[in-house]
Design an enzyme around this catalytic site. Structure first.
Site, mmCIF file in Angstrom:
data_model
loop_
_atom_site.group_PDB
_atom_site.id
_atom_site.type_symbol
_atom_site.label_atom_id
_atom_site.label_comp_id
_atom_site.label_asym_id
_atom_site.label_seq_id
_atom_site.Cartn_x
_atom_site.Cartn_y
_atom_site.Cartn_z
ATOM 1 N N LYS A 20 78.435 21.110 56.142
ATOM 2 C CA LYS A 20 79.370 22.239 56.137
ATOM 3 C C LYS A 20 78.894 23.337 57.084
ATOM 4 C CE LYS A 20 80.000 24.613 52.150
ATOM 5 N NZ LYS A 20 79.836 26.072 52.317
ATOM 6 N N SER A 21 77.623 23.712 56.984
ATOM 7 C CA SER A 21 77.113 24.802 57.825
ATOM 8 C C SER A 21 77.249 24.459 59.307
ATOM 9 C CB SER A 21 75.637 25.054 57.512
ATOM 10 O OG SER A 21 75.490 25.534 56.195
ATOM 11 N N ARG A 25 79.798 26.154 62.385
ATOM 12 C CA ARG A 25 79.221 26.706 63.615
ATOM 13 C C ARG A 25 79.754 25.993 64.849
ATOM 14 N NH1 ARG A 25 76.220 27.854 59.304
ATOM 15 N NH2 ARG A 25 74.725 29.590 59.327
ATOM 16 N N GLY A 92 82.609 31.886 52.319
ATOM 17 C CA GLY A 92 81.702 32.989 52.637
ATOM 18 C C GLY A 92 81.134 32.861 54.038
ATOM 19 N N GLN A 167 73.642 33.606 56.522
ATOM 20 C CA GLN A 167 74.913 34.232 56.898
ATOM 21 C C GLN A 167 74.669 35.612 57.481
ATOM 22 O OE1 GLN A 167 77.393 33.871 53.383
ATOM 23 N NE2 GLN A 167 77.552 31.655 53.607
ATOM 24 N N ASP A 313 71.737 26.005 47.387
ATOM 25 C CA ASP A 313 73.029 25.418 46.999
ATOM 26 C C ASP A 313 72.858 24.214 46.067
ATOM 27 O OD1 ASP A 313 74.307 27.296 48.561
ATOM 28 O OD2 ASP A 313 74.549 25.974 50.288
ATOM 29 N N LYS A 340 77.064 33.734 44.597
ATOM 30 C CA LYS A 340 77.660 32.575 45.277
ATOM 31 C C LYS A 340 79.149 32.469 44.878
ATOM 32 C CE LYS A 340 74.075 31.417 47.601
ATOM 33 N NZ LYS A 340 74.096 31.572 49.068
ATOM 34 N N ARG A 344 76.294 31.564 39.615
ATOM 35 C CA ARG A 344 75.869 30.196 39.279
ATOM 36 C C ARG A 344 74.776 30.138 38.220
ATOM 37 N NH1 ARG A 344 76.419 27.384 45.290
ATOM 38 N NH2 ARG A 344 78.681 27.067 45.143
ATOM 39 N N ARG A 386 80.595 23.365 43.783
ATOM 40 C CA ARG A 386 79.307 22.771 43.390
ATOM 41 C C ARG A 386 79.156 22.688 41.875
ATOM 42 N NH1 ARG A 386 77.483 21.766 48.359
ATOM 43 N NH2 ARG A 386 77.641 23.448 49.880
#
Ligand code: S3P
Length: 426
Positions: A20-21, A25, A92, A167, A313, A340, A344, A386
């Site tokens: 995902k990250s 990008r 986010g 981030q 995560d 998050k 969480r 998650r």
């Protein structure tokens, strides 16, 4: 609604969706680069699709078909002022990294997202970007969305970040690429460094000195081909499933093993789990391997300090896995969990307790007592991908049937999750 039955065993050779990250990008940097960027292995989950839609609204042509994406970059100042607000959905990463990018643009933009985004802290990025000269406003003096940004004419800063957040670091470095002079960010612990690695792959000069990263203003990005590895954060759910269901073994191919992300591997091995890395290689400045995972009887450990940002995560599913370990697992220094997609600490404790697990919240983490027999339960994802997946994994080891409500949240990062579980549960 997702139904999960107790599994006899977990077996197979599988791949997980793209990181995902890295997917976010690749779209962002491709949009800001000169020339075309092609992306393979892109994660077509809701979060990364939000990033694509934001850049399309600023005039960037992006073709996406499943895991293949082509971005027709127009250079850093090729973006146009959007006619409407930008909707970041649940993401986010989208709103925080884009805050940095928007701070460099000589136009006005308003960004907002869903109910969860509306509760997440933004001043951690807005504060330093204001110091650099960006004009940003939001509810509660910029702490909450919607964020209204008018950028341009930035000055480089040397920023000491109070949190280990990729981030925050990324937003400042991206703004720094168009600021006067040098911009640096120093973090208390190393957070994921995909921005630094991918900027280099796009031709930017990035300097790292310990926990400080710096860039000089006025650099250009050049479009290129990017291959996105599988997401270790998604693989973590499958690793936990293998460790919880006796007799299981799984080969998970093509997983990103960037050291700033591999806390889950260290934890599983420290708990006594049989997890081997095979076929290690490097793709676009990012290390990749296949993970060979075999069921093992785990024992509880303490998880705290530097390792926390390397597995932040994965904590929901680590908590689930710890219910099947002998003895106590203590998680500390993880107060970031509270900000998050949901809080969480609270959501893990509330949902996991429904299975009969012994889990106690603390100010900065939680304590899990094992080994506890779990009983199937009706669970709410609380709109957090998650949480939904972690509880589905608990369901594989729980007697009887588990029902996950609001399971559509899982699509944020792991499309095809339910089908994959079905395929590997025997
Ligand atoms: C991310 C950074 C982390 C992580 C999130 C993705 C990123 O957040 O939890 O899922 O892609 O930069 P923080 O930077 O807030 O720690």
């Amino acid at each position: 609604m997702l139904r999960v039955r107790q599994a006899n065993t977990i077996q197979g050779t599988v791949r997980v969706p793209g990181d995902k990250s890295i997917s976010h990008r690749a779209v962002m940097f491709g949009s800001l680069a000169e020339g075309t960027t092609t992306i393979e292995g892109f994660l077509p989950g809701a979060d990364c699709l939000s990033t694509i839609s934001c850049f399309r609204r600023m005039g960037i042509q992006i073709e996406q078909q499943g895991e293949k994406v082509t971005v027709h970059g127009k250079g850093w100042y090729g973006l146009q002022e959007p006619a409407e607000r930008l909707d970041v959905g649940n993401s986010g990463t989208t709103i925080r990294l884009m805050s940095g990018i928007m701070s460099t643009q000589p136009f006005h933009v308003v960004m907002e997202g869903d109910e969860s985004i509306a509760k997440r802290p933004m001043r951690r990025v807005i504060g330093p970007l204001r110091q650099m000269g960006a004009k940003i406003d939001g509810r509660k003096d910029g702490e909450f969305t919607p964020l209204a940004i008018r950028g341009g004419d930035l000055q480089g800063i040397a920023y000491q970040s109070p949190v280990a957040s990729a981030q925050v670091k990324s937003a400042i470095l991206l703004a720094g690429l168009q600021a006067k002079g040098v911009t640096s960010v120093t973090e208390p612990h190393l957070s994921r460094d995909h921005t630094e690695r991918m900027l280099q792959a796009f031709g930017v000069h990035v300097v790292r000195d310990g926990l400080t990263v710096s860039v000089e203003g006025g650099q250009k990005l050049k479009g290129r081909a990017i291959q996105v590895p599988g997401d270790i954060s998604s693989a973590a759910f499958l690793i936990a499933a293998v460790m919880m269901v006796p007799g299981s073994s799984l080969l998970i191919e093509n997983v990103g093993i960037n050291p700033s992300r591999t806390g889950i591997i260290d934890v599983v091995q420290q708990m006594g789990g049989d997890l081997e890395l095979v076929n290690e290689r490097v793709v676009n400045e990012e290390p990749v391997a296949d993970l060979l995972v075999k069921h093992s009887q785990l024992h509880g450990i303490e998880i705290a300090g530097d390792i926390i940002p390397r597995l932040i995560d994965e904590i929901p599913v680590i908590a689930v896995m710890a219910t099947q370990a002998e003895g106590k697992t203590v998680i500390r220094d993880a107060e970031e969990l509270k900000v998050k997609e949901t809080d969480r600490i609270a959501t893990v404790v509330d949902q996991l307790s429904k299975f009969g697990a012994k889990v106690t919240p603390t100010d900065d983490g939680m304590i899990i007592e094992g080994e506890t027999a779990l009983t199937g339960a009706t669970i709410d994802s609380m709109g957090d991908h998650r949480i939904g997946m972690a509880m589905a994994i608990a369901g594989l080891a729980a007697r009887g049937e588990t029902i996950i409500e609001n399971e559509e949240a899982i699509n944020v990062s792991f499309p095809g999750f339910a089908e994959l579980l079905e395929q590997i549960s025997k």
